[in-house]
Design a protein around this motif. Structure first.
Motif, PDB file in Angstrom:
ATOM      1  N   UNK A 200       0.832  -1.206   0.000  1.00 55.09           N
ATOM      2  CA  UNK A 200       0.000   0.000   0.000  1.00 55.09           C
ATOM      3  C   UNK A 200       0.867   1.256   0.000  1.00 55.09           C
ATOM      4  N   UNK A 201       1.864   1.293   0.858  1.00 51.63           N
ATOM      5  CA  UNK A 201       2.697   2.489   0.950  1.00 51.63           C
ATOM      6  C   UNK A 201       3.528   2.678  -0.314  1.00 51.63           C
ATOM      7  N   UNK A 202       4.006   1.589  -0.893  1.00 52.53           N
ATOM      8  CA  UNK A 202       4.810   1.704  -2.109  1.00 52.53           C
ATOM      9  C   UNK A 202       3.969   2.087  -3.319  1.00 52.53           C
ATOM     10  N   UNK A 203       2.666   1.877  -3.251  1.00 46.56           N
ATOM     11  CA  UNK A 203       1.791   2.268  -4.360  1.00 46.56           C
ATOM     12  C   UNK A 203       1.903   3.766  -4.633  1.00 46.56           C
ATOM     13  N   UNK A 204       2.055   4.564  -3.586  1.00 44.89           N
ATOM     14  CA  UNK A 204       2.171   6.016  -3.776  1.00 44.89           C
ATOM     15  C   UNK A 204       3.491   6.413  -4.411  1.00 44.89           C
ATOM     16  N   UNK A 205       4.473   5.519  -4.389  1.00 43.36           N
ATOM     17  CA  UNK A 205       5.792   5.823  -4.951  1.00 43.36           C
ATOM     18  C   UNK A 205       5.886   5.371  -6.399  1.00 43.36           C
ATOM     19  N   UNK A 206       5.521   4.126  -6.671  1.00 41.92           N
ATOM     20  CA  UNK A 206       5.710   3.575  -8.017  1.00 41.92           C
ATOM     21  C   UNK A 206       4.406   3.151  -8.672  1.00 41.92           C
ATOM     22  N   UNK A 207       3.306   3.128  -7.938  1.00 43.67           N
ATOM     23  CA  UNK A 207       2.039   2.737  -8.524  1.00 43.67           C
ATOM     24  C   UNK A 207       1.757   1.253  -8.396  1.00 43.67           C
ATOM     25  N   UNK A 208       0.502   0.901  -8.666  1.00 47.72           N
ATOM     26  CA  UNK A 208       0.062  -0.481  -8.523  1.00 47.72           C
ATOM     27  C   UNK A 208       0.790  -1.400  -9.488  1.00 47.72           C
ATOM     28  N   UNK A 209       1.079  -0.902 -10.688  1.00 45.85           N
ATOM     29  CA  UNK A 209       1.615  -1.771 -11.735  1.00 45.85           C
ATOM     30  C   UNK A 209       3.043  -2.211 -11.431  1.00 45.85           C
ATOM     31  N   UNK A 210       3.882  -1.301 -10.919  1.00 46.35           N
ATOM     32  CA  UNK A 210       5.292  -1.611 -10.720  1.00 46.35           C
ATOM     33  C   UNK A 210       5.637  -2.057  -9.299  1.00 46.35           C
ATOM     34  N   UNK A 211       4.665  -2.031  -8.395  1.00 44.01           N
ATOM     35  CA  UNK A 211       4.991  -2.375  -7.015  1.00 44.01           C
ATOM     36  C   UNK A 211       5.424  -3.830  -6.887  1.00 44.01           C
ATOM     37  N   UNK A 212       4.919  -4.688  -7.749  1.00 44.04           N
ATOM     38  CA  UNK A 212       5.314  -6.101  -7.706  1.00 44.04           C
ATOM     39  C   UNK A 212       6.800  -6.241  -7.993  1.00 44.04           C
ATOM     40  N   UNK A 213       7.258  -5.543  -9.027  1.00 41.72           N
ATOM     41  CA  UNK A 213       8.674  -5.623  -9.385  1.00 41.72           C
ATOM     42  C   UNK A 213       9.557  -5.028  -8.297  1.00 41.72           C
ATOM     43  N   UNK A 214       9.129  -3.909  -7.718  1.00 41.53           N
ATOM     44  CA  UNK A 214       9.932  -3.254  -6.693  1.00 41.53           C
ATOM     45  C   UNK A 214      10.058  -4.116  -5.445  1.00 41.53           C
ATOM     46  N   UNK A 215       9.040  -4.898  -5.148  1.00 42.18           N
ATOM     47  CA  UNK A 215       9.056  -5.722  -3.942  1.00 42.18           C
ATOM     48  C   UNK A 215       9.810  -7.031  -4.130  1.00 42.18           C
ATOM     49  N   UNK A 216       9.809  -7.572  -5.336  1.00 42.99           N
ATOM     50  CA  UNK A 216      10.342  -8.922  -5.535  1.00 42.99           C
ATOM     51  C   UNK A 216      11.670  -8.976  -6.278  1.00 42.99           C
ATOM     52  N   UNK A 217      11.858  -8.169  -7.307  1.00 45.07           N
ATOM     53  CA  UNK A 217      13.060  -8.292  -8.133  1.00 45.07           C
ATOM     54  C   UNK A 217      14.358  -7.997  -7.382  1.00 45.07           C
ATOM     55  N   UNK A 218      14.456  -6.914  -6.576  1.00 46.90           N
ATOM     56  CA  UNK A 218      15.715  -6.700  -5.844  1.00 46.90           C
ATOM     57  C   UNK A 218      16.071  -7.855  -4.917  1.00 46.90           C
ATOM     58  N   UNK A 219      15.077  -8.398  -4.216  1.00 50.32           N
ATOM     59  CA  UNK A 219      15.346  -9.524  -3.325  1.00 50.32           C
ATOM     60  C   UNK A 219      15.746 -10.765  -4.105  1.00 50.32           C
ATOM     61  N   UNK A 220      15.130 -10.967  -5.268  1.00 52.83           N
ATOM     62  CA  UNK A 220      15.476 -12.124  -6.086  1.00 52.83           C
ATOM     63  C   UNK A 220      16.904 -12.020  -6.618  1.00 52.83           C
ATOM     64  N   UNK A 221      17.315 -10.809  -7.019  1.00 49.17           N
ATOM     65  CA  UNK A 221      18.687 -10.616  -7.488  1.00 49.17           C
ATOM     66  C   UNK A 221      19.673 -10.802  -6.346  1.00 49.17           C
ATOM     67  N   UNK A 222      19.341 -10.242  -5.175  1.00 46.72           N
ATOM     68  CA  UNK A 222      20.227 -10.385  -4.017  1.00 46.72           C
ATOM     69  C   UNK A 222      20.367 -11.830  -3.586  1.00 46.72           C
ATOM     70  N   UNK A 223      19.367 -12.644  -3.867  1.00 53.58           N
ATOM     71  CA  UNK A 223      19.409 -14.056  -3.489  1.00 53.58           C
ATOM     72  C   UNK A 223      20.544 -14.801  -4.187  1.00 53.58           C
ATOM     73  N   UNK A 224      21.000 -14.287  -5.331  1.00 60.00           N
ATOM     74  CA  UNK A 224      22.079 -14.927  -6.060  1.00 60.00           C
ATOM     75  C   UNK A 224      23.465 -14.514  -5.551  1.00 60.00           C
ATOM     76  N   UNK A 225      23.515 -13.491  -4.689  1.00 61.46           N
ATOM     77  CA  UNK A 225      24.806 -12.970  -4.240  1.00 61.46           C
ATOM     78  C   UNK A 225      24.988 -13.051  -2.730  1.00 61.46           C
ATOM     79  N   UNK A 226      23.893 -13.110  -1.974  1.00 62.78           N
ATOM     80  CA  UNK A 226      23.981 -13.160  -0.511  1.00 62.78           C
ATOM     81  C   UNK A 226      23.558 -14.544  -0.039  1.00 62.78           C
ATOM     82  N   UNK A 227      24.275 -15.057   0.962  1.00 62.29           N
ATOM     83  CA  UNK A 227      24.020 -16.429   1.408  1.00 62.29           C
ATOM     84  C   UNK A 227      23.689 -16.501   2.902  1.00 62.29           C
TER      85      UNK A 227
END
Length: 237
Positions: A200-227
């Protein structure tokens, strides 16, 4: 003037760019923390379900304000209620009724979008405010939005600081965590509610459409580098 100074100069001259930069930094905290649990739990699809159900709350508040003249309602308040309700429904149906979580999320996604579209169509005029929630506008962030992001950061950090090990156990292996005495259902609901508030809070920053990417993609990328979480997984198991 060097290219770096030319790039940074507008941030010094314009206050709205400073607020946008601060909003991005504040939004990175819940994205990284909550997003990590979402990716590990493999419920990235839930962010989409909750984000699109937010449209129902926004549409209802706007409909009540324009058509019935109800005052004192906040669009972000309606969004929070819709997101929390979606999280509770997803958790209750999947945990209590033992239904597939992805099926429940898909149903909530469709129903939230349908309800939002119905309320928008029943409201006369062009709903410009709701369009901003669809696509977001970080350059129009206000001081109230920044304080809302600060409050979300505090809530996320406090909750994770208190219940990190329980949330980690539930994310990696809920059945084994239950055998070890961890109350799986309350912590699963807690994770869903944290995800709902973050969306909900991130919707005001990036909108409903991109909030999924903002919430999941950085963590998914970090999963390949952090153990670190992987080492926690071995200890939990």
């Amino acid at each position: 003037m060097s290219p770096l100074l030319a790039f940074l100069q507008p941030f010094v001259q314009h206050g709205f760019l400073q607020q946008a930069l601060l909003a991005g930094l504040l939004a990175a905290v819940p994205c990284g923390v909550v997003g990590s649990y979402v990716v590990i739990r493999r419920i990235s699809y839930i962010a989409g379900g909750i984000a699109h159900s937010v449209l129902a709350g926004l549409g209802l508040v706007h409909y009540l304000q324009v058509v019935h003249g109800v005052e004192g309602l906040s669009p972000i308040g309606g969004a929070i209620l819709a997101a929390l309700l979606a999280a509770v429904v997803i958790g209750w149906v999947s945990l209590k009724l033992k239904q597939r979580e992805d099926t429940v999320i898909g149903a909530v996604w469709a129903m939230g979008m349908a309800a939002g579209i119905v309320f928008i169509s029943l409201t006369p005029g062009y709903t410009t405010d709701l369009m901003s929630y669809l696509f977001g506008n970080i350059l129009m962030i206000t001081g109230a939005d920044l304080w809302l992001l600060v409050g979300l950061d505090v809530v996320v950090l406090v909750v994770v600081g208190l219940f990190h090990r329980q949330l980690l156990a539930v994310c990696f292996d809920a059945e084994f965590a239950g055998l070890r005495g961890v109350r799986v259902q309350p912590y699963s609901f807690l994770l869903l509610l944290l995800t709902a508030l973050t969306v909900v809070v991130l919707v005001s920053v990036v909108g409903i459409i991109l909030v999924i990417a903002l919430l999941t993609l950085p963590a998914a990328v970090a999963n390949h580098h952090a153990h670190r979480l992987r080492s926690e997984e071995r200890r939990v198991g």
